[in-house]
Write an enzyme that holds these catalytic residues in place. Structure first.
Site, short mmCIF file in Angstrom:
data_model
loop_
_atom_site.label_atom_id
_atom_site.label_comp_id
_atom_site.label_asym_id
_atom_site.label_seq_id
_atom_site.Cartn_x
_atom_site.Cartn_y
_atom_site.Cartn_z
NE ARG A 266 -3.50 -2.43 2.48
CZ ARG A 266 -4.79 -2.49 3.33
NH1 ARG A 266 -4.79 -1.71 4.33
NH2 ARG A 266 -5.29 -3.58 3.43
NE ARG A 281 -1.30 4.75 8.87
CZ ARG A 281 -2.38 4.44 8.76
NH1 ARG A 281 -2.83 4.13 7.52
NH2 ARG A 281 -3.44 4.67 9.59
CD GLU A 353 -8.06 -1.26 11.39
OE1 GLU A 353 -8.20 -2.18 10.23
OE2 GLU A 353 -8.00 -0.08 11.08
CB SER A 356 -11.01 -4.18 9.30
OG SER A 356 -12.33 -3.48 9.02
NE ARG A 394 -1.43 -1.64 11.52
CZ ARG A 394 -2.60 -0.53 11.72
NH1 ARG A 394 -3.65 -0.60 12.18
NH2 ARG A 394 -2.37 0.48 10.70
#
Length: 428
Positions: A266, A281, A353, A356, A394
């Site tokens: 990403r 990130r 987070e 999801s 994460r």
């Protein structure tokens, strides 16, 4: 993609529901396109009908030996007009499709209405944060002596890339293997290995294109007229979900449950300045993805099930977490309803987070033309769901911080020790 028939029947209702998620639907533009489509479609059908009638007359004239030249001339004129009308109808249909590709999904009626993350609703918590009798370090300070190497990652590829060495690299691999084994062995998913590079139409199918083109890494090969553009996947949801693309499945084949471990790429366009330190990130990270393809009447049961599967990973790792329902203003583009799982991060003293899980209903199915035969034998759109089970990097962050020790070592969670050759602690 939204249901075009619903837009035609209840435009005002669709506009209101989209407004709940902060999206201003251009009803005037849609109505203008739709009005022109109806006009041209009626004209095209009338021309086709007139041509068919005249063609029959030509046959009658010829059977009687009468002159059909005038009628044939009229048919020829209609043919040219019909060709122009059909071409314009195709243009309008393409414009309508392009218009709809930029519209987000409608929120499910159970989704709380809110403008941003402050409107999210906590559903439950599991576990209690650990009490430390020493000063807590963040995962960067804990991990660097153990082989977490940001300097080499940046030297090789730039900011937001990381190198892992030694025990911490093995711990990262152990997490991914443990997650895949659990989902495939206990939760009924079929393990898959998918391509990491896909064609543009595959991204249109799951909703990354055209809206999120700037968030994708693009690869090109060839040149000039032979130039081919493809994209690195940002999640294996893309490849797993598209396995049912342009298919009509038997109802007995549903639900389809697929899982894969893959790197994800990403560009994080617009995200600079947030979480610039550490692994939270990154431009490249690993994730274990879960995908389900179901009938419409079972998709929300499947969503709850999928959340439970992600929770099981965190519980086995004994990491405290909470589950929240995202509000209308915080949901992803294609989701009708989303649950986030947030894990406790001691150095930040907050939940972040880590998974999801979303029900996309038929939003992706319409884009992919993915259907099943219902009880009446008629093709009907499937519902698609996806969820992280979990984001591996994460999860590594959470393990490093929650399992850190005063001497700088990190205790290996019990469930991971078989994947670590029995090793129970990481030391510098």
């Amino acid at each position: 993609m939204l249901d075009l028939q619903l837009l035609r029947k209840d435009l005002d209702g669709v506009v209101r529901r989209l407004a709940d998620r902060g999206f201003a639907f251009d009803a005037a533009a849609f109505s203008a396109l739709e009005a022109e489509r109806r006009e041209i479609q009626i004209r095209t059908e009338d021309l086709q009908s007139r041509r068919n009638t005249l063609s029959k007359q030509i046959g009658i004239f010829k059977s009687k030996g009468e002159d059909a030249s005038a009628v044939m001339a009229e048919v020829g004129g209609i043919g040219d007009t019909l060709k122009q009308s059909a071409a314009r109808l195709d243009e309008i249909q393409t414009q309508l499709r392009d218009f709809l590709l930029g519209i987000p999904n409608l929120p499910h009626e159970s989704v709380p209405v809110g403008d941003d993350e402050t409107g999210n609703v906590e559903v439950r918590r599991w576990g209690s944060p650990r009490s430390f009798d020493f000063e807590v370090k963040d995962h960067v300070d804990v991990g660097e002596p153990l082989g977490l190497d940001f300097t080499t990652g940046a030297k090789l590829s730039g900011a937001r890339f990381t190198m892992l060495r030694g025990g911490i690299a093995r711990l990262h691999r152990a997490l991914a293997q443990f997650m895949i084994d659990t989902h495939a062995g206990e939760h009924g998913y079929t393990e898959c290995y998918t391509p990491y590079i896909v064609n543009p139409e595959i991204l249109v199918g799951t909703g990354q294109l055209p809206k999120f083109a700037d968030d994708m890494f693009r690869v090109e090969k060839g040149g000039g007229e032979n130039l081919v553009t493809q994209y690195l996947i940002s999640t294996s949801e893309i490849t797993l979900t598209n396995t049912v693309r342009e298919s009509i499945l038997d109802a007995a084949a549903l639900p389809v449950r697929l899982t894969a471990h893959s790197p994800c790429f990403r560009s994080e366009a617009g995200a600079y300045g947030r979480d610039t330190r550490g692994l939270i990130r990154q431009h490249q990270f690993d994730k274990v993805e879960m995908v389900q393809v179901t009938t419409p009447d079972t998709s929300y049961e499947a969503l709850e099930q999928m959340v439970g599967h992600a929770e099981a990973i965190l519980q086995k790792l004994e990491l405290p977490y909470r589950v929240i329902t995202l509000c209308t203003g915080d949901m992803g583009f294609g989701a009708a309803k989303t649950y986030d799982l947030e894990v406790w991060i001691p150095a930040q003293a907050t939940f972040r987070e880590i998974s999801s899980c979303s029900n996309m209903e038929a939003f992706q199915a319409r884009r992919m033309q993915a259907r099943f035969r219902n009880a009446q034998g008629k093709p009907e759109n499937v519902h698609t769901l996806n969820g992280s089970g979990l984001a591996v990097g994460r999860t590594l962050v959470a393990v490093l911080e929650n399992y850190q020790n005063a001497d700088g070592s990190v205790t290996v969670p019990a469930v991971l020790r078989p994947y670590m050759g029995g090793r129970d602690v990481l030391t510098a």
